[in-house]
Design an enzyme around this catalytic site. Structure first.
Site, PDB file in Angstrom:
ATOM      1  N   GLY A   1      -2.074   7.360   4.301  1.00 51.14           N
ATOM      2  CA  GLY A   1      -0.804   6.763   3.948  1.00 51.14           C
ATOM      3  C   GLY A   1       0.464   7.156   4.016  1.00 51.14           C
ATOM      4  O   GLY A   1       0.638   8.338   4.614  1.00 51.14           O
TER       5      GLY A   1
ATOM      6  N   ASP B   1       0.480  -0.694  -0.447  1.00 48.85           N
ATOM      7  CA  ASP B   1       0.323  -0.318   0.159  1.00 48.85           C
ATOM      8  C   ASP B   1       0.836   1.262   0.013  1.00 48.85           C
ATOM      9  O   ASP B   1       0.047   1.989   0.817  1.00 48.85           O
ATOM     10  CB  ASP B   1      -1.137  -0.189   0.999  1.00 48.85           C
ATOM     11  CG  ASP B   1      -2.101   0.892   0.978  1.00 48.85           C
ATOM     12  OD1 ASP B   1      -2.226   1.326  -0.392  1.00 48.85           O
ATOM     13  OD2 ASP B   1      -2.761   1.404   1.803  1.00 48.85           O
TER      14      ASP B   1
HETATM   15  O1  DOR Z   1      -3.637   5.555   2.860  1.00 49.12           O
HETATM   16  C1  DOR Z   1      -3.891   5.421   2.568  1.00 49.12           C
HETATM   17  N1  DOR Z   1      -3.598   5.348   0.970  1.00 49.12           N
HETATM   18  N2  DOR Z   1      -5.100   4.294   1.914  1.00 49.12           N
HETATM   19  C2  DOR Z   1      -5.771   4.303   0.896  1.00 49.12           C
HETATM   20  O2  DOR Z   1      -6.237   3.112   0.364  1.00 49.12           O
HETATM   21  C3  DOR Z   1      -5.778   5.425  -0.628  1.00 49.12           C
HETATM   22  C4  DOR Z   1      -3.879   5.527  -0.150  1.00 49.12           C
HETATM   23  C5  DOR Z   1      -3.502   6.784  -0.990  1.00 49.12           C
HETATM   24  O3  DOR Z   1      -3.998   6.922  -1.896  1.00 49.12           O
HETATM   25  O4  DOR Z   1      -2.620   7.508  -0.242  1.00 49.12           O
HETATM   26 ZN    ZN Z   2      -7.213   0.859   0.587  1.00 45.40          ZN
HETATM   27 ZN    ZN Z   3      -3.917   1.509  -0.869  1.00 44.56          ZN
END
Ligand code: DOR
Ligand code: ZN
Ligand code: ZN
Ligand code: ZN
Length: 395
Positions: A284, A265
């Site tokens: 993220g 991720d």
């Molecule tokens: O923390 C996250 N960042 N979760 C997500 O589902 C999307 C991702 C992002 O695109 O930054």
């Molecule tokens: Zn996600």
């Molecule tokens: Zn993601």
């Protein structure tokens, strides 16, 4: 050229089912080129680039661009992930067949960043996906339960005054989609499993003969919500860092195969999107350049996985889940040389500014790890060695 691999571990090249590369749209935070470099340095020979770009990867024009650009860069196979719907969280199914038959040969569809929350759309997507032979990857977040939520709902968030994100937001979608996959005779993949309850639901669904797979991120294997005490937004992520008991359940689930694989991720963000107040910051964190080191620390060191198990969760299972024919095989005579060398005693300290990623939003800054990727080979060619990537022309 001689590669001295004494004392090192040979593994099949890693496959990341969940990478955000921000091209097109936010090339100031990551490009296919910079993300490919980060991936090669992290030991990856294939990554799946998520669909929540700008514009969204809901058409073959975008998905073909992603594949082509990745091949041009030549450091890692960048497989495009298509959006399930037209626009993320849209109400109309995207033209999956067109994307699947394009040059980018899309094998996986997701609305990551937005859950496919409408059960009717998810049901139709699953039915369609099984006739096409592609995979639907579910971000697993019931949005009506996460309005305004920024941190795991629990004692820590309550004490810090942060709006809580309940486990049920994830688990209700996991349960729902297991049942929808059963009825559709389809397979479903759960992105970034983050709770003990999700591990239990996966066990239950498998017991029912349901075709479900799941990934866990390195950060959910290492960090818990005690990290939030400082209000540092580098620790803000979706789904949120959970409690120590969830971390333990995820590690056990990965060890016993209930959770199939590790996916990063990898989510690059600009400094200005991360340095503001916790509730305002984007969710993220970076993952590609630290994943193996974290898996070694959280799984190998405590004896939950041996190196054979690392090959399974980092390479073989993810490749099998998505049906990659040329990656993720055990190391055998006659196989294509997609390989990664790991020094189990490298001992290094994370510095975000030294990453190949354009962004620096790592929650692991200043942490030290024992193991590190030293060398990556893509189809026999060295793509990364001792912290530097090798462009195609140098080979
Ligand atoms: O923390 C996250 N960042 N979760 C997500 O589902 C999307 C991702 C992002 O695109 O930054
Ligand atoms: Zn996600
Ligand atoms: Zn993601
Ligand atoms: Zn950098």
């Amino acid at each position: 050229e001689v590669v001295d691999a004494s004392g090192q571990i040979l593994l099949p090249g890693f496959v990341d089912l969940h990478t955000h590369l921000r091209e097109p749209g936010r090339e100031d935070t990551e490009t296919i080129e910079s993300g490919s470099a980060a991936a090669a340095l992290g030991g990856y020979t294939a990554v799946f680039a998520m669909a929540n770009t700008d514009p969204v990867a809901d058409s073959v024009v975008i998905t073909d661009h992603v594949w082509r650009r990745g091949q041009e860069v030549g450091l890692v196979d960048v497989h495009p992930v298509g959006a399930v719907t037209v626009g993320l969280g849209g109400k109309q199914l995207a033209e999956m067949a067109t994307m699947a038959s394009g040059i980018g040969k899309v094998k996986m569809f997701s609305d990551d960043g937005k859950c496919v929350d409408d059960p009717l759309i998810m049901r139709r997507a699953l039915e369609y996906s099984s006739s096409l032979g592609v995979l639907i990857a579910q971000h697993a977040e019931e949005p009506r339960l996460t309005v305004g939520a920024v941190a795991h709902e629990g004692p820590t968030a309550a004490r810090l005054g942060l709006a809580g994100w309940p486990r049920a937001a994830e688990e209700s979608i996991v349960a729902r989609d297991a049942l929808l996959a059963r009825d559709a005779g389809a397979r479903v993949h759960i992105c970034h499993a983050s709770t003990a309850g999700t591990v239990e639901l996966l066990k239950w669904a498998r017991g029912q003969g349901i075709s479900i797979s799941a990934e866990v991120t390195p950060h959910h294997l290492l960090l818990d919500d005690s990290r939030l005490e400082t209000y540092d937004a580098v620790n803000k992520v979706n789904p949120p860092l959970r409690e120590a008991s969830d971390v333990e359940a995820l590690r056990k689930g990965l060890a016993d195969g209930t959770v199939d694989c590790v996916a990063t991720d990898h989510a690059p963000h600009a400094e200005q999107d991360k340095c503001c107040e916790f509730s305002q910051a984007r969710p993220g964190m970076l993952g590609l350049e630290t994943a193996l080191s974290i898996v070694a620390q959280t799984m190998v060191e405590p004896g939950l996985l041996d190196w054979r198990g690392v090959a399974r969760v980092m390479s073989e299972r993810p490749a099998a889940i998505v049906g990659l024919a040329d990656q993720g095989r055990p190391i055998e005579i006659g196989e294509i040389a997609n390989l990664t060398l790991v020094d189990p005693d490298a001992s290094w300290t994370v510095e975000g500014k030294k990453f190949a990623s354009i962004s620096e939003n790592t929650p692991f800054e200043t942490m030290s790890f024992a193991a590190r990727v030293t060398t990556t080979l893509l189809r026999g060619r060295i793509t990364a060695r001792d912290g530097a990537v090798r462009a195609t022309t140098e080979a």
